[in-house]
Design an enzyme around this catalytic site. Structure first.
Site, short mmCIF file in Angstrom:
data_model
loop_
_atom_site.label_atom_id
_atom_site.label_comp_id
_atom_site.label_asym_id
_atom_site.label_seq_id
_atom_site.Cartn_x
_atom_site.Cartn_y
_atom_site.Cartn_z
N THR A 72 0.83 -1.21 0.00
CA THR A 72 0.00 0.00 0.00
C THR A 72 0.86 1.25 0.00
OG1 THR A 72 -1.78 -1.15 1.16
CG2 THR A 72 -1.81 1.25 1.21
N LEU A 156 -8.66 0.47 6.93
CA LEU A 156 -8.14 -0.27 8.08
C LEU A 156 -8.64 0.32 9.39
CD1 LEU A 156 -4.46 -0.96 6.98
CD2 LEU A 156 -6.25 -2.67 7.39
N ALA A 231 1.24 0.75 11.25
CA ALA A 231 1.19 1.55 10.03
C ALA A 231 2.59 1.80 9.49
CB ALA A 231 0.46 2.86 10.30
N ARG A 232 3.27 2.81 9.99
CA ARG A 232 4.64 3.14 9.58
C ARG A 232 5.43 3.58 10.81
NH1 ARG A 232 3.74 0.65 5.80
NH2 ARG A 232 3.92 1.14 3.58
N GLU A 261 13.84 -0.36 8.25
CA GLU A 261 13.58 -1.81 8.22
C GLU A 261 14.41 -2.47 7.12
OE1 GLU A 261 8.94 -1.47 9.77
OE2 GLU A 261 9.36 -1.92 7.68
N HIS A 282 7.30 -6.42 11.31
CA HIS A 282 6.51 -6.00 10.14
C HIS A 282 5.79 -7.19 9.49
CE1 HIS A 282 6.15 -2.54 7.07
NE2 HIS A 282 5.10 -3.31 6.99
N VAL A 283 5.01 -7.88 10.30
CA VAL A 283 4.29 -9.07 9.83
C VAL A 283 2.77 -8.95 9.96
CG1 VAL A 283 6.20 -10.66 10.20
CG2 VAL A 283 4.62 -10.19 12.09
N ALA A 284 2.28 -7.80 10.40
CA ALA A 284 0.83 -7.66 10.58
C ALA A 284 0.08 -7.92 9.28
CB ALA A 284 0.49 -6.26 11.11
#
Length: 315
Positions: A72, A156, A231-232, A261, A282-284
């Site tokens: 995204t 979301l 999110a970020r 990351e 970062h696996v959501a």
């Protein structure tokens, strides 16, 4: 015939069907910054998840006509350079409407119920030596009856609100656009921070949102308040958050993202070993179902652009 190059194929564990037009598709498991230019030479379509496409590289790729982002967020693509060249950019939207909200509530529940502390107690053998049937050394809180503050009310954010309401939470939000949703209270950011028991971030990273949660904003939160970020990473000043967690001026935080990351060893959140902080890599977004949906939408975006009816265009 279009030459399509996927620069970081290993970032997507899913089946990619071939686009329904003549093409030459090349995959690279990962791509270092100094390999981007050479690998994209002659390509008309570049596919990237997190590999950065800078202006100096884009300007040296005369055949490039489309960038298909396998995510995204598009902050890894120089959109101004693409606009100047007339290069189309498309992203993937709403593919993780199940995966990301479920991860948010995994973090919320683990923190509210002090799961890390209790698991550590069991592993240390403390339950075996208890003089009663259970351990009650760490406070446990419910989600029901608490206030959930959602910063950013896109797809979301709306899904997180729905789940929060199902848990019996009172939901409030701050958003750039009017919300007008039943049962959702709109608040200014400062009031949302000061009155919410759980705050969940759901907005993109930009110059306007970078470090929008810093020392001042953390200072507004309840001492029992939780901050959730799927999110970020750049939305939050990580040094200020580490300080707040160590001083216990907030109740805790659950993060799935960091400002860099993979993170460097000097990231202030990376070394925290606190029961009130959970960090996942970062696996959501990365459930099997979400990744396959993303893969399907990625090919659909490429096919739609090639047919002259582009979808999910950023530019």
């Amino acid at each position: 015939m279009h030459k399509i190059v996927f620069l970081d194929r290993d970032s997507l564990i899913a089946t990619l069907r071939p686009p329904a037009f003549a093409h030459d598709w090349q995959d690279y498991p990962a791509t270092a910054p100094d390999q981007v230019l050479e690998r994209l030479r002659g390509a008309s379509i570049a596919v990237t998840n997190k590999v950065v496409l800078r202006a100096d590289v884009i300007d040296r790729l005369p055949d490039l006509k489309m960038v298909a982002v396998a995510a995204t967020g598009t902050d890894n693509v120089d959109l101004a350079a693409c606009r100047a060249r007339g290069i189309a950019v498309a992203n993937i939207r709403n593919y993780s409407l199940v995966s990301v909200p479920e991860h948010c509530f995994t973090l919320m529940l683990a923190l509210r119920r002090n799961l890390r502390a209790y698991v550590a107690d069991v592993e240390a053998g403390r339950w075996e030596h208890s003089n009663r049937f259970c351990l009650l050394d760490h406070p446990i809180g419910d989600l029901a009856g608490t206030r959930l503050g959602i910063v950013g009310f896109g797809a979301l954010g709306r899904r997180v609100a729905q789940i929060g309401q199902a848990f019996g939470m009172q939901v409030c939000t701050t958003s750039r656009s009017p919300v007008n949703e039943p049962g959702i209270t709109e608040l200014a950011l400062d009031e949302l921070l000061a009155t919410s028991d759980v705050i969940s971030l759901h907005l993109p990273l930009s110059q306007q949102t970078r470090h929008m949660i810093g020392a001042r904003e953390l200072g507004l939160m309840k001492p029992t308040g939780l901050l959730i970020n799927t999110a970020r990473g750049g939305l939050v000043d990580e040094a200020a958050l580490a300080e707040a967690l160590m001083r216990r001026t907030i109740g805790g935080a659950g993060f799935d993202v960091l400002s860099q990351e993979p993170p460097g060893p000097d990231n202030p959140l990376l070394g925290l070993r606190l029961p009130n902080f959970i960090l996942t890599p970062h696996v959501a977004w990365a459930s099997a179902g979400a990744m396959q949906t993303l893969a399907d939408m990625l090919v659909e975006n490429i096919e739609a652009w090639e047919s002259g009816r582009p979808t999910n265009v950023v530019l």
